[in-house]
Design a protein around this motif. Structure first.
Motif: not given
Length: 352
Positions: A86-93, A127-141
């Motif tokens: 999902l991060s790839w999909y987002v970052l690719n555009v 996998p600290e909380w800020y890593v998890i949250d950053t990944a989650g925001i990108i995945m969620g969007a």
């Protein structure tokens, strides 16, 4: 009093995370459509909604089986892989293709690929909380953006309504999400957002204390739900509403914990109607640079926020709650009000 203020600050941060997911999805609507990321051939077909609900049920069974047979590494690996994809999909555009390399007959955006790999590496190594949250925001969007352009208004409403009912049943009825939540809480993957109430808080340290049997370790979720959301862990307070988890019992009150938890699915699911409204509703356009927005989408965001605040109010009283009935209900209600305020009839607003 200080603890109460910290809890309220964490609630405000939770609202901020939801808004980031929603605004991110709106920013991705047009780029995803241009990139051909629409996942269904006919966005107006309501059978897509039931097919997705069925996929959630199957995923829940698979995850429960993985927990029963102690192969949680499979769940962790699958979620991290999905996070990278999902991060790839987002970052690719989003990331300009400044550097590309040919692969399989297409030009691969090197910087986008590197960004996705960095997120995967962060989840694997730290996998600290800020890593998890950053990944989650990108995945969620990303997930909400893809589903938003793939589900027309009626299929989106049907999907969100069905998930709200399923969430309520799985939390207040069968309670099978309790088992799932307990089994995945220590996987350190973005199936939940971790919102600290204190800046020195460390998600990893809290887990180590809990695993070591330290009574000072915080652990307790607050809400649970299937397939997307994950509640609390060996940390502190949690809310889950659309995923696969539920609460665990704790001696600490919600105001005394060091972190709040809420499932990723709780942010993704209501955002589907936000993105769908921005993509499929022509009336009430609002000119905002960089994002697709109209009155119906904006009011769906407001409705989601109202539902989230109601949910968090109940969570801070110390009880576990299913989140999607409030979140999806708020999003759908807000959407309908905005759509009709834009000049659509109720029948048109429902996509009938």
């Amino acid at each position: 009093m200080e603890q109460r203020h910290r809890a309220y600050a964490a609630v405000a941060a939770t609202v901020g995370i939801f808004l980031l997911v929603q605004v991110g999805a709106l920013a991705l609507v047009e780029p995803f459509q241009s990139a051909g990321y629409q996942a269904t051939e006919d966005p107006g077909d309501t059978t897509n909604s039931f097919a997705y609900l069925g996929a959630i049920l199957v995923a829940t069974v698979v995850m429960l089986g993985a927990i029963k047979f102690d192969v949680r590494w499979f769940i962790r690996g699958l979620i991290i892989f999905t996070s990278g994809l999902l991060s790839w999909y987002v970052l690719n555009v989003v990331v300009p293709p400044v550097v590309t390399v040919p692969a399989g007959g297409v030009a691969v955006n090197v910087l986008a690929a590197a960004g996705a790999l960095a997120i995967v590496a962060g989840l694997l190594v730290h996998p600290e909380w800020y890593v998890i949250d950053t990944a989650g925001i990108i995945m969620g969007a990303g997930a909400a953006g893809i589903f938003g352009i793939s589900f027309g208004i009626l299929p989106a409403i049907v999907l969100l309504s069905a998930l709200a009912v399923y969430d309520a049943i799985s939390v207040y009825g069968t309670e099978h999400m309790l088992t799932l939540a307990e089994g995945v809480m220590d996987l350190n993957v973005p199936i939940m957002f971790v919102i600290p109430t204190t800046l020195p808080y460390s998600f990893l340290d809290a887990q180590e204390r809990a695993e070591g049997g330290d009574d000072a370790a915080d652990a307790a979720p607050n809400g649970g739900e299937p397939a997307d959301g994950d509640p609390s862990e060996a940390a502190d307070d949690s809310t889950t509403d659309d995923g696969d988890e539920e609460p665990a019992v704790t001696d600490e009150g919600p105001m005394e914990r060091d972190a709040l938890f809420i499932g990723l699915g709780d942010a993704v699911m209501p955002t589907i109607i936000v993105a769908s409204a921005a993509f499929f509703v022509d009336a009430g356009a609002i000119a905002v640079p960089g994002i697709a927005l109209n009155l119906a989408a904006l009011s769906a965001m407001v409705g989601t926020t109202i539902g989230l605040l109601a949910l968090m109010t109940m969570v801070l009283k110390g009880r576990a709650h299913a989140g999607l009935p409030l979140l999806n209900g708020g999003a759908i209600g807000g959407y309908l009000l905005g759509a009709m305020a834009s000049g659509l009839t109720l029948v048109q607003a429902l996509g009938l």
